[in-house]
Design a protein around this motif. Structure first.
Motif, PDB file in Angstrom:
ATOM      1  N   VAL A 114       0.843  -1.193   0.000  1.00 59.94           N
ATOM      2  CA  VAL A 114       0.000   0.000   0.000  1.00 59.94           C
ATOM      3  C   VAL A 114       0.876   1.241   0.000  1.00 59.94           C
ATOM      4  O   VAL A 114       1.691   1.438   0.903  1.00 59.94           O
ATOM      5  CB  VAL A 114      -0.929   0.020   1.231  1.00 59.94           C
ATOM      6  N   ASN A 115       0.730   2.074  -1.024  1.00 57.25           N
ATOM      7  CA  ASN A 115       1.447   3.342  -1.086  1.00 57.25           C
ATOM      8  C   ASN A 115       0.529   4.416  -0.500  1.00 57.25           C
ATOM      9  O   ASN A 115      -0.474   4.791  -1.104  1.00 57.25           O
ATOM     10  CB  ASN A 115       1.823   3.669  -2.534  1.00 57.25           C
ATOM     11  N   LEU A 116       0.872   4.882   0.692  1.00 58.49           N
ATOM     12  CA  LEU A 116      -0.018   5.784   1.424  1.00 58.49           C
ATOM     13  C   LEU A 116      -0.197   7.122   0.725  1.00 58.49           C
ATOM     14  O   LEU A 116      -1.282   7.700   0.735  1.00 58.49           O
ATOM     15  CB  LEU A 116       0.519   6.000   2.842  1.00 58.49           C
ATOM     16  N   LYS A 117       0.862   7.620   0.094  1.00 58.81           N
ATOM     17  CA  LYS A 117       0.783   8.906  -0.602  1.00 58.81           C
ATOM     18  C   LYS A 117      -0.180   8.811  -1.783  1.00 58.81           C
ATOM     19  O   LYS A 117      -1.038   9.685  -1.977  1.00 58.81           O
ATOM     20  CB  LYS A 117       2.181   9.328  -1.072  1.00 58.81           C
ATOM     21  N   SER A 142     -12.348   6.596   7.545  1.00 63.09           N
ATOM     22  CA  SER A 142     -12.092   5.245   7.046  1.00 63.09           C
ATOM     23  C   SER A 142     -10.666   5.115   6.498  1.00 63.09           C
ATOM     24  O   SER A 142      -9.990   4.108   6.735  1.00 63.09           O
ATOM     25  CB  SER A 142     -13.109   4.873   5.965  1.00 63.09           C
ATOM     26  N   ARG A 143     -10.198   6.147   5.791  1.00 68.32           N
ATOM     27  CA  ARG A 143      -8.847   6.093   5.245  1.00 68.32           C
ATOM     28  C   ARG A 143      -7.798   6.243   6.343  1.00 68.32           C
ATOM     29  O   ARG A 143      -6.739   5.633   6.278  1.00 68.32           O
ATOM     30  CB  ARG A 143      -8.670   7.185   4.186  1.00 68.32           C
ATOM     31  N   LEU A 144      -8.071   7.053   7.350  1.00 63.64           N
ATOM     32  CA  LEU A 144      -7.140   7.172   8.476  1.00 63.64           C
ATOM     33  C   LEU A 144      -7.011   5.846   9.218  1.00 63.64           C
ATOM     34  O   LEU A 144      -5.923   5.463   9.666  1.00 63.64           O
ATOM     35  CB  LEU A 144      -7.604   8.271   9.436  1.00 63.64           C
ATOM     36  N   MET A 145      -8.130   5.133   9.338  1.00 65.91           N
ATOM     37  CA  MET A 145      -8.090   3.825   9.989  1.00 65.91           C
ATOM     38  C   MET A 145      -7.239   2.847   9.173  1.00 65.91           C
ATOM     39  O   MET A 145      -6.436   2.091   9.733  1.00 65.91           O
ATOM     40  CB  MET A 145      -9.514   3.280  10.155  1.00 65.91           C
ATOM     41  N   LEU A 146      -7.416   2.882   7.844  1.00 66.70           N
ATOM     42  CA  LEU A 146      -6.623   2.004   6.979  1.00 66.70           C
ATOM     43  C   LEU A 146      -5.145   2.354   7.049  1.00 66.70           C
ATOM     44  O   LEU A 146      -4.284   1.476   7.188  1.00 66.70           O
ATOM     45  CB  LEU A 146      -7.116   2.114   5.531  1.00 66.70           C
ATOM     46  N   ILE A 147      -4.830   3.653   6.975  1.00 66.17           N
ATOM     47  CA  ILE A 147      -3.434   4.102   7.032  1.00 66.17           C
ATOM     48  C   ILE A 147      -2.811   3.750   8.374  1.00 66.17           C
ATOM     49  O   ILE A 147      -1.657   3.302   8.451  1.00 66.17           O
ATOM     50  CB  ILE A 147      -3.352   5.622   6.765  1.00 66.17           C
ATOM     51  N   SER A 148      -3.576   3.916   9.471  1.00 60.71           N
ATOM     52  CA  SER A 148      -3.065   3.579  10.791  1.00 60.71           C
ATOM     53  C   SER A 148      -2.741   2.098  10.890  1.00 60.71           C
ATOM     54  O   SER A 148      -1.708   1.708  11.462  1.00 60.71           O
ATOM     55  CB  SER A 148      -4.094   3.959  11.867  1.00 60.71           C
ATOM     56  N   TYR A 149      -3.619   1.278  10.335  1.00 63.31           N
ATOM     57  CA  TYR A 149      -3.385  -0.168  10.366  1.00 63.31           C
ATOM     58  C   TYR A 149      -2.129  -0.529   9.564  1.00 63.31           C
ATOM     59  O   TYR A 149      -1.305  -1.330  10.012  1.00 63.31           O
ATOM     60  CB  TYR A 149      -4.596  -0.908   9.816  1.00 63.31           C
ATOM     61  N   VAL A 150      -1.990   0.066   8.371  1.00 67.84           N
ATOM     62  CA  VAL A 150      -0.825  -0.228   7.522  1.00 67.84           C
ATOM     63  C   VAL A 150       0.463   0.198   8.215  1.00 67.84           C
ATOM     64  O   VAL A 150       1.455  -0.542   8.229  1.00 67.84           O
ATOM     65  CB  VAL A 150      -0.966   0.473   6.155  1.00 67.84           C
ATOM     66  N   LEU A 151       0.458   1.404   8.810  1.00 71.46           N
ATOM     67  CA  LEU A 151       1.651   1.881   9.520  1.00 71.46           C
ATOM     68  C   LEU A 151       1.986   0.981  10.709  1.00 71.46           C
ATOM     69  O   LEU A 151       3.153   0.717  10.998  1.00 71.46           O
ATOM     70  CB  LEU A 151       1.439   3.324   9.984  1.00 71.46           C
ATOM     71  N   ASN A 179       5.623  -2.916  13.374  1.00 67.16           N
ATOM     72  CA  ASN A 179       5.568  -3.976  14.372  1.00 67.16           C
ATOM     73  C   ASN A 179       6.294  -5.220  13.859  1.00 67.16           C
ATOM     74  O   ASN A 179       5.975  -5.748  12.798  1.00 67.16           O
ATOM     75  CB  ASN A 179       4.100  -4.311  14.695  1.00 67.16           C
ATOM     76  N   ARG A 180       7.259  -5.683  14.634  1.00 66.81           N
ATOM     77  CA  ARG A 180       8.116  -6.777  14.177  1.00 66.81           C
ATOM     78  C   ARG A 180       7.355  -8.063  13.889  1.00 66.81           C
ATOM     79  O   ARG A 180       7.781  -8.865  13.052  1.00 66.81           O
ATOM     80  CB  ARG A 180       9.195  -7.053  15.242  1.00 66.81           C
ATOM     81  N   SER A 211      11.026  -0.067  -1.274  1.00 65.38           N
ATOM     82  CA  SER A 211       9.572  -0.259  -1.253  1.00 65.38           C
ATOM     83  C   SER A 211       9.028   0.005   0.143  1.00 65.38           C
ATOM     84  O   SER A 211       9.756   0.003   1.137  1.00 65.38           O
ATOM     85  CB  SER A 211       9.221  -1.683  -1.680  1.00 65.38           C
ATOM     86  N   GLN A 212       7.702   0.224   0.185  1.00 65.03           N
ATOM     87  CA  GLN A 212       7.044   0.480   1.460  1.00 65.03           C
ATOM     88  C   GLN A 212       6.401  -0.791   2.011  1.00 65.03           C
ATOM     89  O   GLN A 212       5.387  -0.748   2.694  1.00 65.03           O
ATOM     90  CB  GLN A 212       5.983   1.571   1.286  1.00 65.03           C
ATOM     91  N   SER A 213       6.986  -1.935   1.713  1.00 66.85           N
ATOM     92  CA  SER A 213       6.436  -3.210   2.172  1.00 66.85           C
ATOM     93  C   SER A 213       7.022  -3.585   3.519  1.00 66.85           C
ATOM     94  O   SER A 213       7.899  -2.900   4.063  1.00 66.85           O
ATOM     95  CB  SER A 213       6.746  -4.303   1.148  1.00 66.85           C
TER      96      SER A 213
END
Length: 435
Positions: free
Chosen positions: A42-45, A92-101, A106-107, A132-134
């Motif tokens: 997921v590319n947040l930008k 909804s997008r903030l929730m998705l971005i927060s989850y991705v971050l 998190n290890r 990459s942002q993976s």
């Protein structure tokens, strides 16, 4: 204009229509910007930009509909739709971005990977992992290398035969192999054993060896197909998306801008010099097909074919007074939105050249004809990067072709929107090549 009064018998019917239209407009705008398409990484930008542009397009379409349908949007309804829906999207997008971050930091969500083979392909793959942002975490290489200096300079963890044991002991999730299976019979055995321990084994072939350059890989069912370049606009869904965007935008421009501006410009042209208001000339379109490109006349009537096909130069004595202003502000290009509506051009693409220039430039630069893989545009990537107008040197032609091909290989709808806004900015700022 009529207004539906709150509490009238038509209120429910009006709200049903507007809700239906609103949903259709949101489906169209989110489809055009791919707002809901989320890939593995997921590319947040990009996700944020797509969502914001979708919302702007949605509001613009809803307001345009209300004007064309002779409605005044009820204030409460408009606030609920625009503000309420905007807040819902934001949350909804903030929730998705927060989850991705959270998963990226998190290890316990990390996927540890190693690479079999130490070569240019594996080093390129390593750079991709780091850029990459993976949540992939690269741990090292495995290769049968004897040089101690290489082992000290790079994270070479051992020989190929040690890879599986290391992967099991260190909780490796994925093994990427850049070596040819024919070079070592053990690779197939390692791959089979890895899957028994729930470790994914992936082969990374160096496909450029087939034709000595970078290639694009596509698939027909399970069969890989190699192409010289990526062409996003080659796919039917992309063509539909771009065509819908062209129809909607050109219709809006013709309705709200050209309906009153063209008559004014036509009067100025007629008062300034003798001759027709519009100028039609054969240009090269997609797949080298000819079409009649429309423009507002900016030159004095010419007497011979050589003058008609000559490039317009700075301080060209063929320019009329109004024509000089039209070309400086790009207003002479406005009738090309009729070409867009007819499907001969797109709003964004490589600028179309005269037939004679197509022949001349194709003889000068072998990559020139590639720019005709897509429809020509009213504006383009090369134009906003300073390569428009007269071509004086071969280097200018090469750069124009380079930018046009880059656009074909990297097209997406957000890029089109970006180019449109940059075109407006460059026009207001002033372009030294506009004459």
């Amino acid at each position: 204009m009529s207004r539906i009064d709150i509490g009238s018998d038509a209120e429910i019917k009006t709200f049903i229509v507007l809700n239906l239209v609103s949903n259709i407009f949101w489906l169209m705008s989110s489809y055009l910007t791919a707002a809901y398409i989320i890939y593995k990484d997921v590319n947040l930008k990009i996700l944020s930009k797509r969502t914001a542009i979708s919302l702007v397009m949605f509001c613009f379409a809803l307001v345009s509909f209300s004007l064309l349908a002779n409605y005044h949007l009820d204030q409460f309804f408009a606030i609920c739709i625009v503000v309420g829906f905007g807040i819902f999207l934001l949350i909804s997008r903030l929730m998705l971005i927060s989850y991705v971050l959270y998963t990226r930091t998190n290890r316990k969500f990390y996927n540890n990977v190693v690479i079999i083979g130490f070569n240019e392909t594996s080093r390129s793959l390593t750079r991709l992992f780091y850029s990459s942002q993976s949540n992939l975490r690269f741990r090292g290489y495995f290769d049968d290398i004897d040089e101690d200096s290489l082992k000290q300079a790079y994270p070479i963890l051992g020989n190929v035969g040690n890879c599986l044991d290391y992967a099991i002991d260190h909780h490796i999730s994925e093994i990427y192999c850049t070596l040819s299976p024919e070079s070592s019979a053990d690779l197939y055995r390692i791959a089979e054993e890895a899957e028994k321990h729930f470790i994914r084994f992936r082969f990374v072939p160096d496909l450029s060896k087939f034709i000595g350059r970078k290639v694009h890989v596509d698939f027909i069912d399970n069969m890989p197909i190699l192409s010289l370049r990526s062409e996003p606009m080659e796919y039917r869904t992309a063509q539909i998306k771009k065509r819908l965007f062209d129809i909607i935008m050109s219709s809006m421009i013709l309705l709200f801008l050209l309906s009153w501006l063209l008559p004014i410009l036509a009067i100025l042209i007629k008062f300034d010099s003798k001759g027709p208001v519009f100028f039609s000339q054969k240009r090269t379109g997609r797949n080298n097909r000819e079409f009649s490109c429309l423009k507002l006349r900016s030159l004095k009537p010419v007497n011979n074919a050589n003058e008609a096909t000559a490039q317009v130069t700075q301080n060209d004595n063929r320019l009329t007074r109004v024509g000089r202003f039209l070309r400086k502000t790009n207003l002479d290009e406005l009738p090309q939105f009729f070409n867009v509506l007819m499907g001969e051009m797109s709003i964004v693409g490589a600028r179309p050249h005269m037939l004679k220039h197509t022949i001349d430039f194709a003889n000068l630069e072998e990559a020139y004809m590639i720019r005709h893989l897509s429809k020509p545009g009213v504006t383009g990537w090369a134009q906003i990067n300073g390569f428009r107008g007269e071509i004086k040197k071969i280097t200018q032609l090469k750069k124009r072709i380079e930018y046009d091909i880059w656009y074909i290989e990297n097209w997406n709808l957000l890029l089109d929107i970006k180019i449109i806004f940059l075109t407006i900015y460059v026009t207001i700022k002033g372009d030294e090549n506009a004459y």
